[in-house]
Design a protein around this motif. Structure first.
Motif, short mmCIF file in Angstrom:
data_model
loop_
_atom_site.label_atom_id
_atom_site.label_comp_id
_atom_site.label_asym_id
_atom_site.label_seq_id
_atom_site.Cartn_x
_atom_site.Cartn_y
_atom_site.Cartn_z
N ILE A 51 0.88 -1.16 0.00
CA ILE A 51 0.00 0.00 0.00
C ILE A 51 0.92 1.21 0.00
O ILE A 51 1.67 1.42 0.95
CB ILE A 51 -0.90 -0.01 1.25
N GLU A 52 0.92 1.97 -1.09
CA GLU A 52 1.82 3.10 -1.23
C GLU A 52 1.05 4.41 -1.19
O GLU A 52 0.01 4.54 -1.83
CB GLU A 52 2.63 2.99 -2.52
N PHE A 53 1.59 5.38 -0.43
CA PHE A 53 0.99 6.70 -0.33
C PHE A 53 2.09 7.67 0.08
O PHE A 53 2.91 7.36 0.94
CB PHE A 53 -0.16 6.71 0.67
N GLY A 54 2.15 8.80 -0.59
CA GLY A 54 3.23 9.75 -0.32
C GLY A 54 4.57 9.06 -0.54
O GLY A 54 4.78 8.41 -1.55
N SER A 55 5.44 9.16 0.43
CA SER A 55 6.74 8.48 0.33
C SER A 55 6.77 7.23 1.21
O SER A 55 7.83 6.70 1.49
CB SER A 55 7.86 9.44 0.74
N SER A 56 5.59 6.75 1.65
CA SER A 56 5.49 5.59 2.53
C SER A 56 4.93 4.38 1.83
O SER A 56 4.23 4.50 0.82
CB SER A 56 4.59 5.92 3.73
N ARG A 75 -2.49 0.04 -9.00
CA ARG A 75 -3.88 0.51 -9.14
C ARG A 75 -4.20 1.55 -8.06
O ARG A 75 -3.97 1.30 -6.87
CB ARG A 75 -4.87 -0.66 -8.99
N ASN A 76 -4.72 2.69 -8.49
CA ASN A 76 -5.22 3.68 -7.54
C ASN A 76 -6.45 3.08 -6.87
O ASN A 76 -7.34 2.57 -7.57
CB ASN A 76 -5.55 4.99 -8.24
N SER A 77 -6.50 3.13 -5.55
CA SER A 77 -7.53 2.42 -4.79
C SER A 77 -8.17 3.31 -3.74
O SER A 77 -7.54 4.24 -3.24
CB SER A 77 -6.89 1.21 -4.09
N ARG A 78 -9.41 2.97 -3.41
CA ARG A 78 -10.16 3.65 -2.37
C ARG A 78 -10.78 2.62 -1.45
O ARG A 78 -11.34 1.62 -1.91
CB ARG A 78 -11.26 4.51 -3.00
N VAL A 79 -10.68 2.82 -0.15
CA VAL A 79 -11.21 1.86 0.83
C VAL A 79 -12.73 1.86 0.79
O VAL A 79 -13.37 2.91 0.87
CB VAL A 79 -10.71 2.20 2.25
N ALA A 80 -13.32 0.66 0.68
CA ALA A 80 -14.78 0.51 0.70
C ALA A 80 -15.26 0.07 2.08
O ALA A 80 -16.33 0.45 2.52
CB ALA A 80 -15.21 -0.51 -0.35
N TRP A 81 -14.45 -0.76 2.77
CA TRP A 81 -14.81 -1.22 4.11
C TRP A 81 -13.56 -1.68 4.85
O TRP A 81 -12.54 -1.98 4.24
CB TRP A 81 -15.85 -2.34 4.07
N LYS A 114 -8.26 -6.82 10.60
CA LYS A 114 -7.03 -6.67 9.82
C LYS A 114 -7.28 -6.66 8.31
O LYS A 114 -6.35 -6.61 7.52
CB LYS A 114 -6.05 -7.80 10.15
N ARG A 115 -8.52 -6.69 7.91
CA ARG A 115 -8.85 -6.74 6.48
C ARG A 115 -9.51 -5.45 6.03
O ARG A 115 -10.19 -4.79 6.80
CB ARG A 115 -9.75 -7.93 6.17
N ARG A 116 -9.31 -5.13 4.75
CA ARG A 116 -10.00 -3.98 4.17
C ARG A 116 -10.31 -4.30 2.72
O ARG A 116 -9.51 -4.90 2.02
CB ARG A 116 -9.21 -2.70 4.30
N GLY A 117 -11.52 -3.94 2.31
CA GLY A 117 -11.92 -4.08 0.92
C GLY A 117 -11.64 -2.77 0.21
O GLY A 117 -11.90 -1.71 0.74
N VAL A 118 -11.07 -2.87 -0.98
CA VAL A 118 -10.78 -1.67 -1.75
C VAL A 118 -11.41 -1.75 -3.13
O VAL A 118 -11.58 -2.83 -3.69
CB VAL A 118 -9.26 -1.40 -1.88
N LYS A 119 -11.77 -0.60 -3.63
CA LYS A 119 -12.31 -0.49 -4.98
C LYS A 119 -11.28 0.28 -5.80
O LYS A 119 -10.74 1.30 -5.35
CB LYS A 119 -13.63 0.28 -4.95
N PHE A 120 -11.00 -0.21 -7.00
CA PHE A 120 -10.05 0.47 -7.86
C PHE A 120 -10.71 1.67 -8.51
O PHE A 120 -11.86 1.60 -8.92
CB PHE A 120 -9.52 -0.49 -8.92
N GLN A 168 -4.05 -1.41 10.95
CA GLN A 168 -4.77 -0.43 10.15
C GLN A 168 -4.26 0.99 10.37
O GLN A 168 -4.61 1.90 9.63
CB GLN A 168 -6.28 -0.47 10.49
N VAL A 169 -3.42 1.18 11.38
CA VAL A 169 -2.96 2.51 11.78
C VAL A 169 -2.14 3.15 10.67
O VAL A 169 -1.21 2.56 10.14
CB VAL A 169 -2.13 2.43 13.08
N GLY A 170 -2.51 4.37 10.32
CA GLY A 170 -1.74 5.17 9.38
C GLY A 170 -2.03 4.94 7.91
O GLY A 170 -1.42 5.58 7.06
N ILE A 171 -2.96 4.04 7.59
CA ILE A 171 -3.29 3.79 6.19
C ILE A 171 -4.41 4.74 5.77
O ILE A 171 -5.47 4.75 6.38
CB ILE A 171 -3.72 2.32 5.97
N PRO A 172 -4.17 5.54 4.73
CA PRO A 172 -5.20 6.50 4.30
C PRO A 172 -6.34 5.82 3.56
O PRO A 172 -6.25 4.65 3.18
CB PRO A 172 -4.42 7.45 3.37
#
Length: 78
Positions: A16-21, A60-66, A70-76, A42-46
């Motif tokens: 999971i990449e965001f900014g320089s992290s 893939r650019n992704s957005r969290v749906a749920w 420890k799990r998260r669903g993402v939509k591209f 889940q801490v710190g994940i946008p």
């Protein structure tokens, strides 16, 4: 079931990449429209980030749906 497509079960390493992290994740299922990811924390994940799957050369650019534990669903996006 609210997904528009069928996801296939996989077990792949990703990040999971965001900014320089970047945060390591496991990809548990995958489709053309989204994925289910598992992370240690889940801490710190946008809410929006780039999902990278090096083995498949996917970015893939992704957005969290749920989020659930420890799990998260993402939509591209796009």
């Amino acid at each position: 079931e609210r997904r528009g497509d069928q996801r296939r079960r996989v077990l792949k390493k990703g990040s999971i990449e965001f900014g320089s992290s970047a945060i390591d994740c496991s990809i548990r299922n995958l489709s053309d429209q989204g994925a289910m990811l598992e992370v240690e924390s889940q801490v710190g994940i946008p809410r929006e980030f780039t999902l990278v799957v090096p083995k498949d050369a996917i970015r893939r650019n992704s957005r969290v749906a749920w989020i659930k534990e420890k799990r998260r669903g993402v939509k591209f996006k796009g």
